[in-house]
Enzyme design. Structure first.
Site, PDB file in Angstrom:
ATOM      1  N   ASP A  29       0.555   3.685   2.288  1.00 40.30           N
ATOM      2  CA  ASP A  29       0.391   4.267   3.624  1.00 40.30           C
ATOM      3  C   ASP A  29      -0.611   5.433   3.568  1.00 40.30           C
ATOM      4  OD1 ASP A  29       1.140   3.869   6.352  1.00 40.30           O
ATOM      5  OD2 ASP A  29       2.228   5.748   6.280  1.00 40.30           O
ATOM      6  N   ASP A  36       0.858  -1.202   0.000  1.00 35.30           N
ATOM      7  CA  ASP A  36       0.000   0.000   0.000  1.00 35.30           C
ATOM      8  C   ASP A  36       0.893   1.251   0.000  1.00 35.30           C
ATOM      9  OD1 ASP A  36       0.161  -1.227   2.997  1.00 35.30           O
ATOM     10  OD2 ASP A  36       0.532   0.891   3.011  1.00 35.30           O
TER      11      ASP A  36
HETATM   12  N1  LIG Z   1       1.192   1.207   5.802  1.00 36.13           N
HETATM   13  C1  LIG Z   1       1.710   0.348   6.668  1.00 36.13           C
HETATM   14  N2  LIG Z   1       2.142   0.765   7.881  1.00 36.13           N
HETATM   15  C2  LIG Z   1       2.691  -0.113   8.747  1.00 36.13           C
HETATM   16  N3  LIG Z   1       2.826  -1.429   8.505  1.00 36.13           N
HETATM   17  C3  LIG Z   1       2.415  -1.890   7.325  1.00 36.13           C
HETATM   18  N4  LIG Z   1       2.419  -3.118   6.790  1.00 36.13           N
HETATM   19  C4  LIG Z   1       1.880  -3.046   5.565  1.00 36.13           C
HETATM   20  N5  LIG Z   1       1.511  -1.783   5.278  1.00 36.13           N
HETATM   21  C5  LIG Z   1       1.829  -1.036   6.360  1.00 36.13           C
END
Ligand SMILES: Nc1ncnc2[nH]cnc12
Ligand SMILES: CSC[C@H]1O[C@H](OP(=O)(O)O)[C@H](O)[C@@H]1O
Length: 317
Positions: A233, A231
């Site tokens: 974030d 992703d």
């Molecule tokens: N955006 C994110 N923040 C923290 N841990 C994660 N693991 C996968 N995506 C994450």
């Protein structure tokens, strides 16, 4: 396939440990030969350890970081037991998989990243050392951690992952030399935090590389993180902030690619750790002997016994 459950391993040497992260609860590309329940002075690992054999005949120990049913929060992973169990089985190098958020446009979901640096945003709730706490209170050690990953294995892992994925998933990029931010969780970051991590130089973010990497260093294990992005974030102004549904969407492809990667990677890394003369092992073996500050004659017997599970040489001089 059902395999025998053993208390100890007296088969061929197991030199590589693999830690599976979110989604990677078993290695489906290599054959399991046994399951081991190891108990350590710091409790039991996250999952039973599967011993598996590669096609070239190398033995590998696999454990699932959050348990096989993903029932352990990142903050509650029994990291000391995980590292101590792998070390006790004879493991020399650990390849740790992790699902991460991307803090950079060029690191797209499904890309792989082999990072070189870490920024610690855990909040002190996780025990981060084999020394100085619990039954080991009163034993002080300061391990070097300037380069938190094994600098010998890291480029080899990068090259091998890149080569393997070029054939299997040509659209997947493999990045290296990046910085991973490790946050506390379990909630994801706010948009403000996500932007701050970018300003600090963070490239990817997870909740689990620490204290795992620190404990690997104290256990004298050569450790490399193989991160797969799921992703973006929360920093992109026009996109929704990360949620579990988004992570799950990338996870299936990432797990499939991780299984493909392990087929070549494990045999490649096995060649690099098959003797104490190899640079990856030479660089870390006995390093903790020079990190312990406390005089051995004042260390109590229980602490000595526990720390000898990790380092048989501990406090014998
Ligand atoms: N955006 C994110 N923040 C923290 N841990 C994660 N693991 C996968 N995506 C994450
Ligand atoms: C499932 S999203 C958050 C979770 O995913 C990562 O786990 P792992 O490193 O074990 O793959 C991240 O660190 C969080 O723990």
């Amino acid at each position: 396939m059902s395999v025998p459950t053993l208390q100890t391993w007296d088969g061929p040497p197991i030199t590589i440990g693999v830690i599976g992260g979110s989604g990677l609860y078993k290695l489906s590309s290599i054959s399991p030969v046994a399951e081991i329940s190891v108990t350590t002075p710091w409790g039991s690992p996250s999952s039973p350890i599967t011993i598996a054999k590669t096609t070239a005949g190398n033995h590998v120990a696999f454990l699932a970081r959050h348990g096989r049913n993903h029932a352990i929060l990142p903050s509650n992973v029994p990291n000391l037991a995980n590292m101590a169990a792998l070390k006790h089985l004879g493991v020399k190098a650990v390849l740790a998989f992790s699902a991460v958020g991307s803090l950079r446009e060029e690191i797209a979901p499904k890309d792989f990243v082999i990072p070189s640096q870490i920024i610690d945003r855990t909040k002190g709730v996780r025990r981060a050392s084999f020394f100085g706490f619990g039954e080991e209170e009163g034993v002080v050690a300061h391990a070097g951690f300037g380069d938190p990953f094994c600098e010998v294995l890291r480029p080899i892992v990068h090259e091998t992952v890149k080569e393997t994925l070029k054939e299997h998933s040509p659209d997947v990029k493999v990045h290296e030399g990046k910085t991973v931010v490790c946050m506390e969780g379990p909630q994801f970051s706010t948009r403000a935090e996500s932007l701050m991590y970018r300003a600090w130089g963070g490239d990817i973010i997870n909740m689990s590389v620490l204290p795992e990497a620190k404990l690997a260093r104290e256990a004298e294990l050569a450790y490399v993180l193989i991160a797969t992005a799921t992703d973006y974030d929360a920093w992109r102004p026009s996109s929704a902030a990360v949620n579990v549904a988004e992570v799950m969407e990338s996870l299936k492809a990432n797990v499939e690619a991780s299984n493909v990667v392990t087929t070549k990677l494990l045999d490649r890394i096995a060649q690099e750790v098959d003797s104490d003369d190899k640079p990856s092992i030479k660089g870390i073996k006995d390093s903790m002997k020079f990190s312990i500050m406390t005089r051995s004659d004042v260390i109590d017997d229980k602490a000595k016994q526990n720390l000898r599970f990790l380092h048989p040489w501990f406090a014998r001089e």
